[in-house]
Write an enzyme that holds these catalytic residues in place. Structure first.
Site, short mmCIF file in Angstrom:
data_model
loop_
_atom_site.label_atom_id
_atom_site.label_comp_id
_atom_site.label_asym_id
_atom_site.label_seq_id
_atom_site.Cartn_x
_atom_site.Cartn_y
_atom_site.Cartn_z
N PHE A 197 -6.54 2.22 41.82
CA PHE A 197 -6.17 3.12 42.92
C PHE A 197 -6.62 4.52 42.53
O PHE A 197 -6.62 4.89 41.35
CB PHE A 197 -4.66 3.06 43.13
CG PHE A 197 -4.17 3.91 44.26
CD1 PHE A 197 -4.60 3.69 45.55
CD2 PHE A 197 -3.28 4.94 44.03
CE1 PHE A 197 -4.14 4.48 46.60
CE2 PHE A 197 -2.81 5.73 45.08
CZ PHE A 197 -3.24 5.50 46.36
N ASP A 219 -1.71 3.16 32.78
CA ASP A 219 -1.24 3.22 34.17
C ASP A 219 -0.72 1.83 34.52
O ASP A 219 -1.49 0.88 34.69
CB ASP A 219 -2.38 3.63 35.11
CG ASP A 219 -1.92 3.73 36.56
OD1 ASP A 219 -0.83 3.23 36.88
OD2 ASP A 219 -2.67 4.31 37.38
N HIS A 265 0.91 -1.12 38.70
CA HIS A 265 0.85 -2.48 39.22
C HIS A 265 1.58 -3.49 38.32
O HIS A 265 1.57 -4.68 38.63
CB HIS A 265 -0.61 -2.95 39.30
CG HIS A 265 -1.43 -2.24 40.32
ND1 HIS A 265 -2.75 -2.50 40.54
CD2 HIS A 265 -1.10 -1.26 41.21
CE1 HIS A 265 -3.22 -1.74 41.51
NE2 HIS A 265 -2.25 -0.96 41.92
N GLN A 294 6.73 3.39 44.24
CA GLN A 294 6.42 3.56 45.67
C GLN A 294 6.69 2.23 46.38
O GLN A 294 6.71 1.17 45.76
CB GLN A 294 4.97 4.05 45.76
CG GLN A 294 4.42 4.28 47.14
CD GLN A 294 3.80 3.04 47.71
OE1 GLN A 294 3.33 2.19 46.97
NE2 GLN A 294 3.82 2.92 49.02
N LYS A 346 5.33 -1.41 45.71
CA LYS A 346 5.36 -1.97 44.36
C LYS A 346 6.45 -3.04 44.19
O LYS A 346 7.36 -3.15 45.00
CB LYS A 346 5.59 -0.84 43.33
CG LYS A 346 4.60 0.30 43.44
CD LYS A 346 3.18 -0.17 43.24
CE LYS A 346 2.15 0.94 43.16
NZ LYS A 346 2.04 1.79 44.36
N ARG A 382 11.46 23.78 30.72
CA ARG A 382 12.65 24.06 29.90
C ARG A 382 12.53 23.36 28.55
O ARG A 382 11.83 22.35 28.43
CB ARG A 382 13.91 23.57 30.60
CG ARG A 382 14.28 24.36 31.83
CD ARG A 382 15.61 23.87 32.41
NE ARG A 382 16.07 24.74 33.45
CZ ARG A 382 15.86 24.54 34.76
NH1 ARG A 382 15.20 23.47 35.17
NH2 ARG A 382 16.32 25.39 35.65
N TYR A 393 18.05 28.94 31.86
CA TYR A 393 17.11 29.84 32.52
C TYR A 393 16.05 30.39 31.57
O TYR A 393 15.51 31.47 31.77
CB TYR A 393 17.87 30.95 33.26
CG TYR A 393 18.57 30.41 34.50
CD1 TYR A 393 17.82 29.81 35.52
CD2 TYR A 393 19.94 30.46 34.64
CE1 TYR A 393 18.43 29.27 36.64
CE2 TYR A 393 20.57 29.93 35.76
CZ TYR A 393 19.81 29.33 36.75
OH TYR A 393 20.41 28.79 37.86
N ARG A 444 11.82 16.00 38.70
CA ARG A 444 13.02 15.19 38.48
C ARG A 444 13.27 14.19 39.61
O ARG A 444 13.07 14.51 40.78
CB ARG A 444 14.25 16.11 38.35
CG ARG A 444 14.23 17.02 37.14
CD ARG A 444 15.52 17.84 37.06
NE ARG A 444 15.77 18.59 38.25
CZ ARG A 444 15.44 19.86 38.45
NH1 ARG A 444 14.84 20.54 37.49
NH2 ARG A 444 15.72 20.47 39.59
C1 LIG Z 1 -2.73 1.97 39.98
C2 LIG Z 1 -1.92 3.07 40.59
N1 LIG Z 1 -1.76 4.20 39.89
C3 LIG Z 1 -1.04 5.22 40.37
C4 LIG Z 1 -0.43 5.16 41.61
C5 LIG Z 1 0.29 6.34 42.13
O1 LIG Z 1 1.62 6.11 42.39
P1 LIG Z 1 2.41 6.93 43.50
O2 LIG Z 1 1.97 6.45 44.84
O3 LIG Z 1 3.84 6.61 43.22
O4 LIG Z 1 2.11 8.38 43.30
C6 LIG Z 1 -0.55 3.99 42.37
C7 LIG Z 1 0.11 3.89 43.67
O5 LIG Z 1 -0.12 3.10 44.53
C8 LIG Z 1 -1.34 2.92 41.85
O6 LIG Z 1 -1.51 1.80 42.56
#
Ligand SMILES: Cc1ncc(COP(=O)(O)O)c(C=O)c1O
Length: 428
Positions: free
Chosen positions: A110, A181, A184, A207, A210, A239, A246, A256
Site C-alpha cells: 500500500f 510494516d 496486513h 484501520q 484490517k 515530551r 510543558y 496519541r
Molecule cells: C501495508 C500498509 N501499510 C500502511 C498502511 C497505513 O495504515 P493507515 O491507513 O492506518 O494509516 C496501510 C493501510 O491500509 C497498509 O495497508
C-alpha cells in the site's frame, strides 16, 4: 481431499447463475455486548484520553491493550498511535531517519509504506518483489542500499511474511535499522515469533479494513528500551518522560490514541486471536482446493510462517490455463459470480502520481529510472486478492473454487466473448 465440481455450468458473466448466489455474508467487524460495555466504561469514567505521563498511559485502557497485543506478537513494548501511517513515520523518526536520508522500501505494498519516508523529508528507494511470494526480494533490498541509506522498511504483504531470516541478517550486516510494516499481518508469526518483533520496530494499522480494527488506529512494537523512549517522546509532542509536562524537546506530532479506540481494540483482540486460527485453517483448505483446480494458485508455502494473519489471501493467476484471458477480465468474471476478489493496489507504489511526479531540487523526476519488473508483472498479470473476511465463510470459499473451475471449463468461450468486447478501460 474432495474436489467440488457442482458449479461447472455457465459462468455468470455469460448468463449463468452466480456461484456465490444466496451465500450469507457476515457483518464486519464483529461486535457485541463486550464492545458496548467497554465503550460505556470509558464514557462514564470521564477519562477519554489516556493521560500524559508514561505511568498514566501504562495504566490506561489503551495501555492494557498495548501490553496484550505486544505479548501476542512476542515484543516487549507496544505504543498505540493514531493510525498506521503515523506508526511508520514515528518508527522512522525514532530510528534516526532524517531529511536527506534514504530508506529502502518495497515496490509492492500500500502507498503508505513508502509515503511515510518523504513525510519526513527522506527519499524512498524501491526494491522489487519475489514472483512466488509477492514479498520484497532480499537481494533487491541489498542492491538498493547505498551510502545514504539510513533504514530498511519491509512489508509483510497480505499477511504472508517477508523472508525475515535473510532480511534481518542483511540489516545487521549493513548496520541499518529494520522497520516492519505489519499493517496486513496482525497475528502472523515467523518461526514461532510474531511479525513486528523481528526488526527494530513493527508498525500496525487498525484501520477499518484490517483484521483487527477500531475504525482507525495503529501501534508500534519494539524490543528496545531506548527506542521505546524515543517512540513515546515523538508521539507525544516531543515530551520526555523525565521532564515536566510543558517541557518540549523534539519537533513532533501528537499521535496519541484515544481511550475509545483502546477499549474497542481490547475486546476485538480477544475475538481476533480465535478468528486468526479459523482463517488460517480455511486458507489452508482453500489453497489445497485451488491447487487441485489449477490456474489460480495460492502463494508458495513457506513452513517458516508458523501462523498466518491475513489482510488479503493473495493468488497467482496464470492466463495460459484460461485461454489467455487477461487478468482484469478473469477478475471481472469472478466478480460476476458474486465473489469478493480484486486486483489489490493495481500498480507498484512508484507508479502512483505522488511518486511518478516527485522531483529533485533540479526538477528531474526522481523515479523516472526506477525499474521493478517483477512487481510490475505481478500487478499486471498475476495478482488476484481475496479479502480476509471471506476466510471466515467456507461456503463462499467453496463458491470461489467452483467459480474458478467453471471459468476454466468455459475459458475459450470467455476469451472469444471478450475479443468481441475489447477492454477500453485505462490500464491500472
Ligand atoms: C501495508 C500498509 N501499510 C500502511 C498502511 C497505513 O495504515 P493507515 O491507513 O492506518 O494509516 C496501510 C493501510 O491500509 C497498509 O495497508
Amino acid at each position: 481431499m474432495k474436489r467440488a465440481t457442482s458449479h461447472t455450468g455457465k459462468p455468470a458473466i455469460l448468463g449463468g447463475s452466480p456461484t456465490a448466489h444466496g451465500i450469507k455474508r457476515e457483518a464486519w467487524p464483529p461486535h457485541g455486548v463486550p464492545e458496548r460495555k467497554a465503550l460505556l466504561e470509558v464514557l462514564e469514567s470521564g477519562k477519554w484520553w489516556r493521560g500524559g505521563t508514561r505511568r498514566e498511559m501504562a495504566q490506561s485502557v489503551t495501555g492494557r491493550f498495548e501490553r496484550e497485543f505486544a505479548k501476542w506478537h512476542g515484543a516487549r513494548h507496544g505504543l498505540c498511535v493514531t493510525n498506521g501511517t503515523a506508526a511508520l513515520e514515528l518508527a522512522l523518526r525514532a530510528a534516526g531517519v532524517e531529511a536527506g536520508d534514504e530508506v529502502v522500501v518495497p515496490a509492492l505494498s500500500f502507498v503508505a509504506t513508502a509515503t511515510a519516508v518523504p513525510l519526513i523529508g527522506a527519499r524512498a528507494v524501491f526494491a522489487d518483489a519475489v514472483a512466488e511470494t509477492y514479498q520484497t526480494d532480499p537481494a533487491a533490498i541489498e542492491a538498493a542500499i547505498g551510502p545514504r541509506t539510513r533504514a530498511i522498511l519491509v512489508v509483510h504483504y497480505g499477511g504472508y511474511c517477508a523472508d525475515l531470516d535473510r532480511i534481518t541478517k542483511l540489516a545487521r550486516r549493513h548496520k541499518l535499522p529494520l522497520i516492519e510494516d505489519c499493517a496486513h499481518a496482525q497475528g502472523s508469526q515467523w518461526r514461532g515469533r510474531g511479525a513486528g518483533s523481528w526488526g527494530d520496530a513493527g508498525c500496525f494499522s487498525f484501520q477499518m479494513s484490517k483484521a483487527l480494527t477500531a475504525g482507525e488506529g495503529g501501534i508500534v512494537l519494539s524490543n528496545s528500551d531506548v527506542l521505546a523512549e524515543k517512540l513515546y517522546s515523538y508521539h507525544h509532542l516531543g515530551r520526555l518522560e523525565s521532564q515536566g509536562f510543558y517541557d518540549f524537546h523534539r519537533v513532533a506530532w501528537n499521535m496519541r490514541m484515544t481511550e475509545w479506540q483502546g477499549a474497542i481494540l481490547g475486546e476485538q483482540l480477544k475475538r481476533v486471536k480465535k478468528l486468526t486460527l479459523v482463517k488460517q485453517r480455511n486458507a489452508e483448505w482453500l489453497a489445497k482446493q485451488l491447487d487441485l483446480v489449477g490456474g489460480l494458485l495460492p502463494l508458495k508455502r513457506d513452513p517458516r510462517i508458523t501462523r498466518r494473519g491475513f489482510y488479503y489471501f493473495l493468488m497467482r493467476y496464470d492466463a495460459r490455463d484460461f485461454a489467455n484471458l487477461p487478468k482484469a477480465r478473469f477478475v471481472e468474471a469472478l466478480q460476476a459470480e458474486g465473489l469478493p476478489v480484486g486486483q489489490a493496489y493495481g500498480r507498484p507504489i512508484q507508479k502512483n502520481p505522488v511518486f511518478a511526479e516527485m522531483r529533485d531540487a533540479r526538477g528531474r523526476k526522481l523515479y523516472a529510472k526506477t525499474r521493478t519488473p517483477v512487481a510490475e508483472r505481478i500487478c499486471a498479470q498475476t495478482q488476484i486478492a481475496l479479502g480476509h473476511t471471506a476466510l471466515l465463510n467456507r461456503p463462499l470459499l467453496q463458491a470461489l473454487v467452483d467459480g474458478v473451475a467453471r471459468l476454466k471449463a468455459h475459458a475459450g468461450e470467455l476469451a472469444e466473448r471478450f475479443k468481441e468486447k475489447p477492454d477500453t478501460r485505462a490500464a491500472g
